[in-house]
Scaffold this motif. Structure first.
Motif, PDB file in Angstrom:
ATOM      1  N   TRP A 162      -7.766  18.483 -14.534  1.00 24.02           N
ATOM      2  CA  TRP A 162      -6.720  17.912 -13.690  1.00 24.02           C
ATOM      3  C   TRP A 162      -7.239  17.177 -12.468  1.00 24.02           C
ATOM      4  CZ3 TRP A 162      -2.062  17.064 -15.275  1.00 24.02           C
ATOM      5  CH2 TRP A 162      -1.538  17.845 -16.309  1.00 24.02           C
ATOM      6  N   GLN A 163      -8.464  17.472 -12.039  1.00 27.03           N
ATOM      7  CA  GLN A 163      -8.973  16.838 -10.820  1.00 27.03           C
ATOM      8  C   GLN A 163      -9.023  15.313 -10.898  1.00 27.03           C
ATOM      9  OE1 GLN A 163     -12.133  15.239 -10.175  1.00 27.03           O
ATOM     10  NE2 GLN A 163     -11.515  14.924  -8.033  1.00 27.03           N
ATOM     11  N   PRO A 164      -9.576  14.724 -11.968  1.00 26.66           N
ATOM     12  CA  PRO A 164      -9.589  13.254 -12.026  1.00 26.66           C
ATOM     13  C   PRO A 164      -8.188  12.642 -12.077  1.00 26.66           C
ATOM     14  CG  PRO A 164     -11.164  14.193 -13.583  1.00 26.66           C
ATOM     15  CD  PRO A 164     -10.310  15.312 -13.112  1.00 26.66           C
ATOM     16  N   ILE A 165      -7.267  13.306 -12.760  1.00 24.95           N
ATOM     17  CA  ILE A 165      -5.902  12.798 -12.838  1.00 24.95           C
ATOM     18  C   ILE A 165      -5.237  12.836 -11.468  1.00 24.95           C
ATOM     19  CG2 ILE A 165      -3.611  13.184 -13.823  1.00 24.95           C
ATOM     20  CD1 ILE A 165      -4.911  14.215 -16.329  1.00 24.95           C
ATOM     21  N   ALA A 166      -5.377  13.977 -10.783  1.00 20.42           N
ATOM     22  CA  ALA A 166      -4.782  14.114  -9.450  1.00 20.42           C
ATOM     23  C   ALA A 166      -5.370  13.093  -8.478  1.00 20.42           C
ATOM     24  CB  ALA A 166      -4.996  15.535  -8.933  1.00 20.42           C
ATOM     25  N   LEU A 167      -6.683  12.900  -8.546  1.00 25.23           N
ATOM     26  CA  LEU A 167      -7.324  11.942  -7.648  1.00 25.23           C
ATOM     27  C   LEU A 167      -6.869  10.519  -7.967  1.00 25.23           C
ATOM     28  CD1 LEU A 167      -9.298  11.291  -5.412  1.00 25.23           C
ATOM     29  CD2 LEU A 167     -11.125  11.226  -7.112  1.00 25.23           C
ATOM     30  N   SER A 168      -6.753  10.185  -9.242  1.00 23.71           N
ATOM     31  CA  SER A 168      -6.309   8.844  -9.615  1.00 23.71           C
ATOM     32  C   SER A 168      -4.902   8.566  -9.114  1.00 23.71           C
ATOM     33  CB  SER A 168      -6.363   8.673 -11.141  1.00 23.71           C
ATOM     34  OG  SER A 168      -7.689   8.713 -11.609  1.00 23.71           O
ATOM     35  N   LEU A 169      -4.022   9.545  -9.248  1.00 29.96           N
ATOM     36  CA  LEU A 169      -2.655   9.383  -8.749  1.00 29.96           C
ATOM     37  C   LEU A 169      -2.639   9.238  -7.236  1.00 29.96           C
ATOM     38  CD1 LEU A 169      -0.741  11.954 -10.979  1.00 29.96           C
ATOM     39  CD2 LEU A 169      -0.592   9.471 -11.073  1.00 29.96           C
ATOM     40  N   LYS A 170      -3.446  10.038  -6.558  1.00 24.88           N
ATOM     41  CA  LYS A 170      -3.530   9.958  -5.102  1.00 24.88           C
ATOM     42  C   LYS A 170      -4.045   8.596  -4.662  1.00 24.88           C
ATOM     43  CE  LYS A 170      -5.794  12.207  -1.145  1.00 24.88           C
ATOM     44  NZ  LYS A 170      -6.714  13.305  -0.736  1.00 24.88           N
ATOM     45  N   VAL A 171      -5.098   8.127  -5.312  1.00 25.25           N
ATOM     46  CA  VAL A 171      -5.677   6.827  -4.990  1.00 25.25           C
ATOM     47  C   VAL A 171      -4.664   5.713  -5.244  1.00 25.25           C
ATOM     48  CG1 VAL A 171      -7.392   5.123  -5.732  1.00 25.25           C
ATOM     49  CG2 VAL A 171      -8.081   7.491  -5.323  1.00 25.25           C
ATOM     50  N   ALA A 172      -3.984   5.773  -6.390  1.00 29.65           N
ATOM     51  CA  ALA A 172      -3.024   4.726  -6.745  1.00 29.65           C
ATOM     52  C   ALA A 172      -1.843   4.693  -5.783  1.00 29.65           C
ATOM     53  CB  ALA A 172      -2.537   4.928  -8.177  1.00 29.65           C
ATOM     54  N   VAL A 173      -1.317   5.858  -5.424  1.00 30.47           N
ATOM     55  CA  VAL A 173      -0.166   5.919  -4.521  1.00 30.47           C
ATOM     56  C   VAL A 173      -0.530   5.371  -3.144  1.00 30.47           C
ATOM     57  CG1 VAL A 173       1.374   7.476  -3.276  1.00 30.47           C
ATOM     58  CG2 VAL A 173       1.000   7.798  -5.725  1.00 30.47           C
ATOM     59  N   VAL A 174      -1.665   5.806  -2.609  1.00 28.73           N
ATOM     60  CA  VAL A 174      -2.089   5.309  -1.290  1.00 28.73           C
ATOM     61  C   VAL A 174      -2.343   3.807  -1.342  1.00 28.73           C
ATOM     62  CG1 VAL A 174      -3.914   5.407   0.454  1.00 28.73           C
ATOM     63  CG2 VAL A 174      -3.044   7.518  -0.565  1.00 28.73           C
ATOM     64  N   ALA A 175      -3.006   3.351  -2.406  1.00 23.87           N
ATOM     65  CA  ALA A 175      -3.286   1.921  -2.546  1.00 23.87           C
ATOM     66  C   ALA A 175      -1.999   1.109  -2.607  1.00 23.87           C
ATOM     67  CB  ALA A 175      -4.132   1.667  -3.793  1.00 23.87           C
ATOM     68  N   VAL A 176      -1.005   1.600  -3.334  1.00 22.55           N
ATOM     69  CA  VAL A 176       0.269   0.887  -3.458  1.00 22.55           C
ATOM     70  C   VAL A 176       0.988   0.826  -2.108  1.00 22.55           C
ATOM     71  CG1 VAL A 176       2.595   1.034  -4.424  1.00 22.55           C
ATOM     72  CG2 VAL A 176       0.617   1.297  -5.906  1.00 22.55           C
ATOM     73  N   ILE A 177       0.970   1.913  -1.362  1.00 27.85           N
ATOM     74  CA  ILE A 177       1.608   1.916  -0.044  1.00 27.85           C
ATOM     75  C   ILE A 177       0.948   0.882   0.875  1.00 27.85           C
ATOM     76  CG2 ILE A 177       1.999   3.280   2.048  1.00 27.85           C
ATOM     77  CD1 ILE A 177       2.283   5.736   0.244  1.00 27.85           C
ATOM     78  N   VAL A 178      -0.381   0.851   0.844  1.00 29.74           N
ATOM     79  CA  VAL A 178      -1.117  -0.100   1.690  1.00 29.74           C
ATOM     80  C   VAL A 178      -0.811  -1.537   1.292  1.00 29.74           C
ATOM     81  CG1 VAL A 178      -3.418  -0.947   2.294  1.00 29.74           C
ATOM     82  CG2 VAL A 178      -2.974   1.514   2.223  1.00 29.74           C
ATOM     83  N   VAL A 179      -0.894  -1.843  -0.001  1.00 32.08           N
ATOM     84  CA  VAL A 179      -0.667  -3.226  -0.430  1.00 32.08           C
ATOM     85  C   VAL A 179       0.799  -3.615  -0.316  1.00 32.08           C
ATOM     86  CG1 VAL A 179      -2.667  -3.201  -1.961  1.00 32.08           C
ATOM     87  CG2 VAL A 179      -0.417  -2.650  -2.885  1.00 32.08           C
ATOM     88  N   LEU A 180       1.699  -2.650  -0.377  1.00 27.70           N
ATOM     89  CA  LEU A 180       3.119  -2.956  -0.185  1.00 27.70           C
ATOM     90  C   LEU A 180       3.367  -3.466   1.230  1.00 27.70           C
ATOM     91  CD1 LEU A 180       6.088  -2.918  -1.043  1.00 27.70           C
ATOM     92  CD2 LEU A 180       6.164  -0.503  -0.381  1.00 27.70           C
ATOM     93  N   VAL A 181       2.868  -2.739   2.209  1.00 23.09           N
ATOM     94  CA  VAL A 181       3.068  -3.141   3.610  1.00 23.09           C
ATOM     95  C   VAL A 181       2.368  -4.470   3.899  1.00 23.09           C
ATOM     96  CG1 VAL A 181       2.635  -2.516   6.007  1.00 23.09           C
ATOM     97  CG2 VAL A 181       3.334  -0.749   4.366  1.00 23.09           C
ATOM     98  N   ILE A 182       1.079  -4.543   3.548  1.00 21.03           N
ATOM     99  CA  ILE A 182       0.319  -5.759   3.835  1.00 21.03           C
ATOM    100  C   ILE A 182       0.809  -6.926   2.982  1.00 21.03           C
ATOM    101  CG2 ILE A 182      -1.980  -6.799   3.830  1.00 21.03           C
ATOM    102  CD1 ILE A 182      -3.153  -4.065   4.320  1.00 21.03           C
ATOM    103  N   GLY A 183       1.130  -6.652   1.720  1.00 19.97           N
ATOM    104  CA  GLY A 183       1.584  -7.715   0.825  1.00 19.97           C
ATOM    105  C   GLY A 183       2.904  -8.323   1.259  1.00 19.97           C
ATOM    106  N   VAL A 184       3.858  -7.491   1.666  1.00 23.39           N
ATOM    107  CA  VAL A 184       5.152  -7.994   2.122  1.00 23.39           C
ATOM    108  C   VAL A 184       4.985  -8.833   3.396  1.00 23.39           C
ATOM    109  CG1 VAL A 184       7.361  -7.309   3.131  1.00 23.39           C
ATOM    110  CG2 VAL A 184       6.541  -6.196   1.052  1.00 23.39           C
ATOM    111  N   CYS A 185       4.218  -8.335   4.345  1.00 23.36           N
ATOM    112  CA  CYS A 185       3.997  -9.076   5.593  1.00 23.36           C
ATOM    113  C   CYS A 185       3.269 -10.396   5.341  1.00 23.36           C
ATOM    114  CB  CYS A 185       3.193  -8.221   6.575  1.00 23.36           C
ATOM    115  SG  CYS A 185       4.055  -6.739   7.144  1.00 23.36           S
ATOM    116  N   THR A 186       2.240 -10.345   4.506  1.00 26.35           N
ATOM    117  CA  THR A 186       1.468 -11.555   4.218  1.00 26.35           C
ATOM    118  C   THR A 186       2.295 -12.572   3.450  1.00 26.35           C
ATOM    119  OG1 THR A 186      -0.541 -10.203   4.099  1.00 26.35           O
ATOM    120  CG2 THR A 186      -0.669 -12.435   3.217  1.00 26.35           C
ATOM    121  N   ALA A 187       3.061 -12.111   2.456  1.00 27.32           N
ATOM    122  CA  ALA A 187       3.896 -13.021   1.670  1.00 27.32           C
ATOM    123  C   ALA A 187       4.958 -13.678   2.545  1.00 27.32           C
ATOM    124  CB  ALA A 187       4.554 -12.256   0.521  1.00 27.32           C
TER     125      ALA A 187
END
Length: 220
Positions: free
Chosen positions: A8-33
């Motif tokens: 479960w560790q790689p799955i949990a880490l992948s989900l954590k990484v993906a969620v944080v990455a999406v939050i970051v790109v959502l904020v920056i992507g919306v502002c930049t667009a």
């Protein structure tokens, strides 16, 4: 096998990484667009090309550039080392940064197309009624573009959770620390642990399907 922490560790880490990455790109992507669709300035096309560059660059090239920039020999890397007394290389934060960079163009392009499709007459009518730019953006532009933003979230999540090349070079493949599902499956195949590889593949497919399905249902 599926009840072990190693599974479960790689799955949990992948989900954590993906969620944080999406939050970051959502904020920056919306502002930049919003900035790129509303402002015209010299070098606009060059900047936009740079923003979209991770789409066409091989992930290993992105990983190499990240290592050069954030490594101990890079200016940014030395600055981080001086401030936090720790290198960014081979950390979970490195995996998040790599995932965010490769996912950003998908978010930016989707949101930009959504903003461009908004009827300018509606925005201008709100300005005539006295609404400021932030009010126009928050109450008109963003709500009308919500499906394009959601599409960007889905695409960015899918890209971030499946990131392999840049993550492997920048964050490494340290079991229990930086090993994501993509690198775990790769190692399992290389060591001929096909049952373990299949278990991870099925697990991440089910989890990804569930999350994307819930997002789509929420949007509808």
């Amino acid at each position: 096998m599926i009840f072990s922490e190693m599974f479960w560790q790689p799955i949990a880490l992948s989900l954590k990484v993906a969620v944080v990455a999406v939050i970051v790109v959502l904020v920056i992507g919306v502002c930049t667009a919003w900035l790129m669709t509303r402002k015209s300035f010299k070098g606009h096309s060059v900047i936009e090309t740079v923003l979209l560059l991770p789409i066409v660059l091989p992930p290993t090239v992105v990983g190499f550039l990240l290592v050069v920039a954030f490594g101990q020999q890079g200016f940014i890397g030395q600055l981080i080392q001086a401030i936090f007394q720790q290198s960014l290389l081979f950390t979970v934060a490195a995996a998040m940064l790599a995932a965010a960079i490769v996912a950003f163009p998908l978010m930016y392009q989707s949101v930009k197309l959504g903003f461009q499709a908004v009827d300018k007459d509606i925005e201008d009518a709100a300005r005539v009624d006295g609404a400021g730019e932030l009010a126009v953006f928050g109450y008109i532009t963003l709500p009308i573009s919500r499906k394009a933003v959601l599409a960007g979230v889905v695409l960015s999540f899918a890209r971030a959770i499946g990131e392999f090349g840049a993550t492997l070079m920048f964050a490494g493949n340290i079991p229990g620390k930086t090993q994501t599902i993509s690198t775990a499956i790769y190692v399992a195949m290389e060591t001929n642990q096909m049952e373990l590889a299949w278990a991870w593949v099925i697990g991440i497919i089910l989890l990804s399907f569930t999350m994307l399905f819930l997002i789509r249902r929420f949007a509808d």
